[in-house]
Design a protein around this motif. Structure first.
Motif, mmCIF file in Angstrom:
data_model
loop_
_atom_site.group_PDB
_atom_site.id
_atom_site.type_symbol
_atom_site.label_atom_id
_atom_site.label_comp_id
_atom_site.label_asym_id
_atom_site.label_seq_id
_atom_site.Cartn_x
_atom_site.Cartn_y
_atom_site.Cartn_z
ATOM 1 N N GLN A 1 2.238 6.664 9.063
ATOM 2 C CA GLN A 1 1.927 5.274 8.732
ATOM 3 C C GLN A 1 3.203 4.449 8.609
ATOM 4 O OE1 GLN A 1 -0.369 5.560 5.129
ATOM 5 N NE2 GLN A 1 -2.236 6.243 6.182
ATOM 6 N N GLN A 2 4.210 5.022 7.963
ATOM 7 C CA GLN A 2 5.479 4.311 7.806
ATOM 8 C C GLN A 2 6.154 4.079 9.154
ATOM 9 O OE1 GLN A 2 7.491 6.882 5.057
ATOM 10 N NE2 GLN A 2 6.365 6.117 3.262
ATOM 11 N N GLU A 3 6.035 5.062 10.043
ATOM 12 C CA GLU A 3 6.610 4.900 11.376
ATOM 13 C C GLU A 3 5.898 3.778 12.136
ATOM 14 O OE1 GLU A 3 8.871 5.265 14.773
ATOM 15 O OE2 GLU A 3 9.221 5.955 12.724
ATOM 16 N N ALA A 4 4.577 3.722 12.016
ATOM 17 C CA ALA A 4 3.820 2.639 12.661
ATOM 18 C C ALA A 4 4.230 1.285 12.092
ATOM 19 C CB ALA A 4 2.325 2.865 12.466
ATOM 20 N N LEU A 5 4.455 1.256 10.790
ATOM 21 C CA LEU A 5 4.875 0.012 10.149
ATOM 22 C C LEU A 5 6.260 -0.400 10.624
ATOM 23 C CD1 LEU A 5 4.107 -2.151 8.128
ATOM 24 C CD2 LEU A 5 4.930 -0.669 6.287
ATOM 25 N N ARG A 6 7.169 0.567 10.741
ATOM 26 C CA ARG A 6 8.518 0.253 11.232
ATOM 27 C C ARG A 6 8.469 -0.284 12.662
ATOM 28 N NH1 ARG A 6 9.994 4.859 8.090
ATOM 29 N NH2 ARG A 6 9.582 6.257 9.844
ATOM 30 N N ARG A 7 7.623 0.314 13.480
ATOM 31 C CA ARG A 7 7.500 -0.158 14.860
ATOM 32 C C ARG A 7 6.961 -1.590 14.909
ATOM 33 N NH1 ARG A 7 7.432 3.460 19.187
ATOM 34 N NH2 ARG A 7 7.877 5.625 18.638
ATOM 35 N N GLU B 1 0.835 -1.209 0.000
ATOM 36 C CA GLU B 1 0.000 0.000 0.000
ATOM 37 C C GLU B 1 0.869 1.257 0.000
ATOM 38 O OE1 GLU B 1 -2.395 1.643 3.605
ATOM 39 O OE2 GLU B 1 -3.714 0.215 2.568
ATOM 40 N N GLN B 2 1.931 1.239 0.787
ATOM 41 C CA GLN B 2 2.843 2.379 0.833
ATOM 42 C C GLN B 2 3.544 2.581 -0.513
ATOM 43 O OE1 GLN B 2 3.650 4.651 3.436
ATOM 44 N NE2 GLN B 2 1.736 3.825 4.275
ATOM 45 N N GLU B 3 3.940 1.485 -1.139
ATOM 46 C CA GLU B 3 4.604 1.592 -2.443
ATOM 47 C C GLU B 3 3.670 2.185 -3.492
ATOM 48 O OE1 GLU B 3 5.983 -2.286 -3.360
ATOM 49 O OE2 GLU B 3 7.556 -2.287 -1.818
ATOM 50 N N ARG B 4 2.412 1.778 -3.467
ATOM 51 C CA ARG B 4 1.453 2.345 -4.428
ATOM 52 C C ARG B 4 1.244 3.835 -4.173
ATOM 53 N NH1 ARG B 4 -1.228 -2.587 -3.366
ATOM 54 N NH2 ARG B 4 -2.629 -1.541 -1.888
ATOM 55 N N LEU C 1 1.087 14.627 0.946
ATOM 56 C CA LEU C 1 1.086 13.160 0.903
ATOM 57 C C LEU C 1 2.034 12.596 1.952
ATOM 58 C CD1 LEU C 1 0.286 10.474 -0.407
ATOM 59 C CD2 LEU C 1 2.106 10.830 -2.089
ATOM 60 N N MET C 2 3.228 13.186 2.064
ATOM 61 C CA MET C 2 4.188 12.694 3.041
ATOM 62 C C MET C 2 3.694 12.907 4.467
ATOM 63 S SD MET C 2 6.393 11.164 1.397
ATOM 64 C CE MET C 2 7.319 10.752 2.869
ATOM 65 N N ALA C 3 2.929 13.974 4.666
ATOM 66 C CA ALA C 3 2.380 14.216 6.002
ATOM 67 C C ALA C 3 1.440 13.088 6.418
ATOM 68 C CB ALA C 3 1.643 15.550 6.024
ATOM 69 N N VAL C 4 0.795 12.478 5.427
ATOM 70 C CA VAL C 4 -0.091 11.346 5.711
ATOM 71 C C VAL C 4 0.704 10.050 5.846
ATOM 72 C CG1 VAL C 4 -1.970 9.931 4.802
ATOM 73 C CG2 VAL C 4 -2.054 12.421 4.569
ATOM 74 N N LEU C 5 1.686 9.870 4.944
ATOM 75 C CA LEU C 5 2.381 8.586 4.871
ATOM 76 C C LEU C 5 3.420 8.391 5.973
ATOM 77 C CD1 LEU C 5 2.949 8.135 1.030
ATOM 78 C CD2 LEU C 5 1.081 7.286 2.460
ATOM 79 N N GLU C 6 4.082 9.458 6.395
ATOM 80 C CA GLU C 6 5.172 9.292 7.359
ATOM 81 C C GLU C 6 4.712 8.671 8.680
ATOM 82 O OE1 GLU C 6 7.058 13.071 7.614
ATOM 83 O OE2 GLU C 6 8.330 12.726 5.844
#
Length: 287
Positions: free
Chosen positions: A200-206, A180-183, A193-198
């Protein structure tokens, strides 16, 4: 096919014999006796047909069962998936049947789709983590400490499969979120967009870090079990000390004798400590 033709020819021959017998009886004893014989013959014929049909159905069912067993065994050997250990045996077989083309079922439409994870669908990083977890669990199952029941076998049989299932489930979710992040990152990337994704990416990394920590806990447990195995091998080697004592007695080496005895005492303590640490490491997995 040959058996079917044989049964058909036998049936025709039987009918011909019945007709001939009825004709002879009708000539010799009259039509009433002929009718009785014909009725009895028809009853026997019906019994023959019913018995043949039941036998044929049983043979077909047995052959179907053998073929299905072969196909299920093939699936177990060729399809890499992790199933929920809470599945019943019937449900587990239903999952396996999804991968048998002849049955016309689909894994994607299986009612148990949320209760198994196809390993090839995971991304490479997730597959690597799952393989590490599986290797750790397998080393516990094949250990001497497990075989000799120094560990809590019942707890391991329940706890370790549950750990693998939960890890696989999390890895599948992480794989989907990575996709989903890649898309989302395709095309123009704006600050909005980055304000939304960052986050989410941090949650994924955790989440990935947490799963990695669980895998490392399994590996630590497996390492403790391997240490216990090493202590068991040392304990087995210690049983040979009598032969070495006899050798030293012949060579009159008192210092070496004392060294052997001291090493034996130390080993007993090491064995107890290694097994205790392995058990404690296993208990932490349930926390």
């Amino acid at each position: 096919m040959a058996k079917g033709c044989g049964w058909a020819l036998g049936l025709l021959a039987g009918c011909a014999v019945v007709l001939v017998v009825c004709f002879v009886i009708a000539v010799e004893a009259g039509p009433r006796a002929s009718f009785v014989v014909l009725a009895l013959a028809l009853l026997n014929l019906c019994g023959y047909l019913v018995g043949h049909d039941a036998l044929r159905r049983r043979q077909l069912a047995d052959e179907e069962g053998r073929q299905l067993a072969r196909e299920r065994d093939h699936v177990k050997r060729t399809v890499d998936f992790v199933a929920d250990p809470g599945l019943t045996e019937e449900e587990r077989l239903a999952v396996i049947d999804c991968f048998i083309p002849r049955l016309g079922l689909s894994a994607a439409r299986s009612p148990y789709r949320d209760r198994f994870v196809l390993v090839p669908e995971l991304d490479p990083g997730a597959r690597a983590l799952l393989e590490r977890a599986r290797s750790a669990v397998m080393s516990v199952y094949t250990s001497e400490a497990m075989r000799t029941r120094l560990l809590d076998g019942l707890a391991n049989e329940v706890l370790l499969p549950r750990q693998i299932w939960e890890i696989a489930l999390l890895l599948r979710v992480q794989t989907h979120l990575n996709e989903e992040q890649e898309r989302a990152m395709r095309g123009v990337v704006t600050p909005e967009l980055m304000a939304v994704l960052e986050p989410q990416q941090e949650a994924l990394r955790r989440s990935v870090a947490a799963v990695t920590a669980r895998v490392e806990s399994l590996e630590r447990y497996a390492h403790r079990v391997q240490e216990a195995d090493a202590a068991l091998r040392a304990r087995a080697a210690l049983d040979n000390n009598d032969k070495y004592r006899a050798l030293l007695a012949h060579t009159d080496d008192a210092d070496a004798m004392r060294s052997l005895e001291a090493s034996g005492d130390a080993l007993e303590q090491t064995l107890a400590k290694s097994v205790r640490e392995a058990i404690e490491a296993g208990q932490t997995l349930a926390l």
